[in-house]
Design a protein around this motif. Structure first.
Motif, PDB file in Angstrom:
ATOM      1  N   GLY A 105      11.402  52.137 -32.595  1.00 53.87           N
ATOM      2  CA  GLY A 105      11.205  52.148 -34.199  1.00 53.87           C
ATOM      3  C   GLY A 105      12.030  51.537 -35.026  1.00 53.87           C
ATOM      4  O   GLY A 105      13.146  51.320 -34.757  1.00 53.87           O
ATOM      5  N   LEU A 106      11.359  51.044 -36.073  1.00 52.55           N
ATOM      6  CA  LEU A 106      11.817  50.348 -36.993  1.00 52.55           C
ATOM      7  C   LEU A 106      12.581  51.349 -38.104  1.00 52.55           C
ATOM      8  O   LEU A 106      11.780  52.251 -38.822  1.00 52.55           O
ATOM      9  N   MET A 107      13.795  51.324 -38.558  1.00 54.59           N
ATOM     10  CA  MET A 107      14.283  52.454 -39.204  1.00 54.59           C
ATOM     11  C   MET A 107      14.714  51.954 -40.641  1.00 54.59           C
ATOM     12  O   MET A 107      14.737  52.649 -41.453  1.00 54.59           O
ATOM     13  N   GLY A 108      14.556  50.715 -40.702  1.00 57.75           N
ATOM     14  CA  GLY A 108      14.786  50.172 -42.365  1.00 57.75           C
ATOM     15  C   GLY A 108      15.085  48.716 -42.127  1.00 57.75           C
ATOM     16  O   GLY A 108      15.223  48.182 -41.022  1.00 57.75           O
ATOM     17  N   PRO A 109      15.793  48.161 -43.318  1.00 57.61           N
ATOM     18  CA  PRO A 109      16.335  46.879 -43.169  1.00 57.61           C
ATOM     19  C   PRO A 109      17.552  46.851 -42.395  1.00 57.61           C
ATOM     20  O   PRO A 109      17.755  47.654 -41.584  1.00 57.61           O
ATOM     21  N   SER A 110      18.268  45.571 -42.384  1.00 54.98           N
ATOM     22  CA  SER A 110      19.540  44.963 -41.668  1.00 54.98           C
ATOM     23  C   SER A 110      20.465  46.384 -41.529  1.00 54.98           C
ATOM     24  O   SER A 110      20.901  46.536 -42.754  1.00 54.98           O
ATOM     25  N   GLY A 111      20.865  46.775 -40.331  1.00 56.90           N
ATOM     26  CA  GLY A 111      21.977  47.735 -40.532  1.00 56.90           C
ATOM     27  C   GLY A 111      21.549  49.076 -40.398  1.00 56.90           C
ATOM     28  O   GLY A 111      22.388  50.061 -39.857  1.00 56.90           O
ATOM     29  N   ALA A 112      20.157  49.204 -40.787  1.00 59.23           N
ATOM     30  CA  ALA A 112      19.701  50.583 -40.457  1.00 59.23           C
ATOM     31  C   ALA A 112      19.645  51.315 -38.996  1.00 59.23           C
ATOM     32  O   ALA A 112      19.420  52.231 -38.736  1.00 59.23           O
ATOM     33  N   GLY A 113      19.416  50.330 -38.204  1.00 58.58           N
ATOM     34  CA  GLY A 113      19.277  50.548 -36.570  1.00 58.58           C
ATOM     35  C   GLY A 113      20.749  51.027 -36.328  1.00 58.58           C
ATOM     36  O   GLY A 113      21.046  52.085 -35.670  1.00 58.58           O
ATOM     37  N   GLN A 114      21.905  50.372 -36.525  1.00 56.36           N
ATOM     38  CA  GLN A 114      23.266  50.948 -36.093  1.00 56.36           C
ATOM     39  C   GLN A 114      23.347  52.110 -36.898  1.00 56.36           C
ATOM     40  O   GLN A 114      24.352  53.010 -36.464  1.00 56.36           O
ATOM     41  N   LEU A 115      23.017  52.393 -38.277  1.00 46.54           N
ATOM     42  CA  LEU A 115      23.418  53.742 -38.861  1.00 46.54           C
ATOM     43  C   LEU A 115      22.542  54.830 -38.208  1.00 46.54           C
ATOM     44  O   LEU A 115      23.146  55.982 -38.287  1.00 46.54           O
ATOM     45  N   THR A 116      21.268  54.568 -37.827  1.00 46.29           N
ATOM     46  CA  THR A 116      20.737  55.503 -36.956  1.00 46.29           C
ATOM     47  C   THR A 116      21.399  56.009 -35.829  1.00 46.29           C
ATOM     48  O   THR A 116      21.366  56.984 -35.368  1.00 46.29           O
ATOM     49  N   LYS A 117      21.748  55.082 -35.094  1.00 43.73           N
ATOM     50  CA  LYS A 117      22.679  55.190 -33.840  1.00 43.73           C
ATOM     51  C   LYS A 117      23.812  55.971 -34.247  1.00 43.73           C
ATOM     52  O   LYS A 117      24.280  56.990 -33.267  1.00 43.73           O
ATOM     53  N   MET A 118      24.464  55.782 -35.293  1.00 39.70           N
ATOM     54  CA  MET A 118      25.743  56.359 -35.736  1.00 39.70           C
ATOM     55  C   MET A 118      25.198  58.110 -36.029  1.00 39.70           C
ATOM     56  O   MET A 118      25.952  59.171 -35.397  1.00 39.70           O
ATOM     57  N   VAL A 119      23.997  58.378 -36.496  1.00 39.47           N
ATOM     58  CA  VAL A 119      23.667  59.658 -36.409  1.00 39.47           C
ATOM     59  C   VAL A 119      23.197  60.121 -35.128  1.00 39.47           C
ATOM     60  O   VAL A 119      23.794  61.620 -34.822  1.00 39.47           O
ATOM     61  N   ASN A 120      22.824  59.614 -34.238  1.00 32.68           N
ATOM     62  CA  ASN A 120      22.768  59.929 -32.677  1.00 32.68           C
ATOM     63  C   ASN A 120      24.067  60.200 -32.200  1.00 32.68           C
ATOM     64  O   ASN A 120      24.028  61.526 -31.554  1.00 32.68           O
ATOM     65  N   GLN A 121      24.887  59.526 -32.287  1.00 35.02           N
ATOM     66  CA  GLN A 121      26.219  59.983 -31.708  1.00 35.02           C
ATOM     67  C   GLN A 121      27.029  60.882 -32.456  1.00 35.02           C
ATOM     68  O   GLN A 121      27.686  61.897 -31.755  1.00 35.02           O
ATOM     69  N   ILE A 122      26.805  61.349 -33.742  1.00 36.38           N
ATOM     70  CA  ILE A 122      27.259  62.492 -34.499  1.00 36.38           C
ATOM     71  C   ILE A 122      26.850  63.706 -33.920  1.00 36.38           C
ATOM     72  O   ILE A 122      27.222  64.631 -33.626  1.00 36.38           O
ATOM     73  N   CYS A 123      25.359  63.714 -33.800  1.00 38.05           N
ATOM     74  CA  CYS A 123      24.673  64.888 -33.064  1.00 38.05           C
ATOM     75  C   CYS A 123      24.964  65.178 -31.729  1.00 38.05           C
ATOM     76  O   CYS A 123      25.357  66.359 -31.329  1.00 38.05           O
ATOM     77  N   ILE A 124      25.472  64.074 -30.862  1.00 36.85           N
ATOM     78  CA  ILE A 124      25.701  64.276 -29.438  1.00 36.85           C
ATOM     79  C   ILE A 124      27.139  64.907 -29.576  1.00 36.85           C
ATOM     80  O   ILE A 124      27.422  65.829 -28.748  1.00 36.85           O
TER      81      ILE A 124
END
Length: 289
Positions: free
Chosen positions: A161-180
């Motif tokens: 999935g496309l999450m947004g502009p550059s950096g948005a992929g990494q920010l989404t992965k941060m959300v993932n790790q916070i939840c885990i």
């Protein structure tokens, strides 16, 4: 078929590059810091190997990377013999490293200035997800580049999935790790409590996993946690790296992450116990020591 390079053949990258060759049917050239690993991959998958990231990237349509951290990523992209020194115009560099949003934006700007594209595309699903080609890929970058790259990425992914502009992929992965982090700590405390109360953990999980408490972590980790087995999976060292990225970004954007900060310190204690390479589910070991 596209011409593809893959830089970094660790526990994730080795299988991901393999899927690009076998599932995707692409012409794949690999680079790894330890040449023997690249030689092994080339023999196993009938692919090509290069001795530098620049050599791997030269004349390729798509260049992938999956390395350790921001410093490693800079080295293989803009460092001496880095891939950015050989990228052709309009090619796409896809970074699967879990890194900072800051370096994603930095490399995207450099790529644009040189006439090619950069997508930050960290993954979730662990070693098993990489081996089975069912990773979740969260992408930041330009939509046109994403749409061109998506069919290639899908060789090793279940969801892209496309999450947004550059950096948005990494920010989404941060959300993932916070939840885990919060989920695993909650699961560890629940199992610990159940044991102390004299309950049959198998029976307990068999019931509550079908209700609101259910999660991937519960389904896939409770058995090994209950047996005290942690010598596999996503290492504590890697999780601390990821949580450090989350906490640094939170300091920048003002987000409050009290549970994440606490769990990060719990993992620090596990490292002191000699569990640096244990799976992240080893939070239970800290409660039971």
């Amino acid at each position: 078929m596209a011409t593809v390079a893959f830089i970094g053949l660790g526990v994730m990258g080795y299988s991901m590059a393999g899927h690009l060759k076998t599932r995707g049917g692409h012409d794949v050239t690999v680079y790894n810091r330890t040449t023997a690993k690249a030689e092994k991959w080339a023999k196993e998958f009938s692919g090509n190997l290069a001795l530098t990231p620049a050599e791997a990237a030269r004349d390729k349509d798509f260049v992938f990377s999956c390395v350790g951290n921001d410093d490693d990523l800079r080295q293989v992209t803009t460092g001496k013999d880095g891939a950015f020194r050989a990228m052709k115009r309009n090619a796409i560099f896809i970074d699967n490293t879990t890194a900072s949003a800051e370096i994603a934006r930095e490399l995207a700007a450099k790529a644009q200035a040189q006439g090619f594209h950069f997508l930050d595309a960290p993954v979730s699903g662990g070693q098993a997800g990489a081996e089975n080609g069912v990773l979740t890929v969260m992408v930041g970058g330009e939509e046109t580049a994403f749409e061109r790259a998506r069919p290639v990425i899908e060789a090793y992914a279940r969801s892209v999935g496309l999450m947004g502009p550059s950096g948005a992929g990494q920010l989404t992965k941060m959300v993932n790790q916070i939840c885990i982090a919060g989920l695993v700590q909650g699961l560890a405390e629940g199992i610990h409590f159940g044991k102390q109360a004299g309950l049959d953990i198998e029976k307990v999980i068999g019931v509550i996993s079908k209700g609101a408490a259910g999660s991937w972590q519960m389904e896939n980790r409770y058995k090994t946690m209950n047996e005290g087995k942690y010598d596999f999976g996503f290492a504590v060292d890697w999780m601390r790296k990821d949580l450090g990225i989350c906490l640094t970004e939170a300091n920048r954007n003002g987000a409050a992450l009290p549970v994440t900060a606490l769990v990060d310190q719990f993992y620090k204690e596990i490292q002191k116990m000699g569990g640096s390479r244990w799976d992240t589910s080893s939070l239970l070991a800290l409660l039971e020591r």
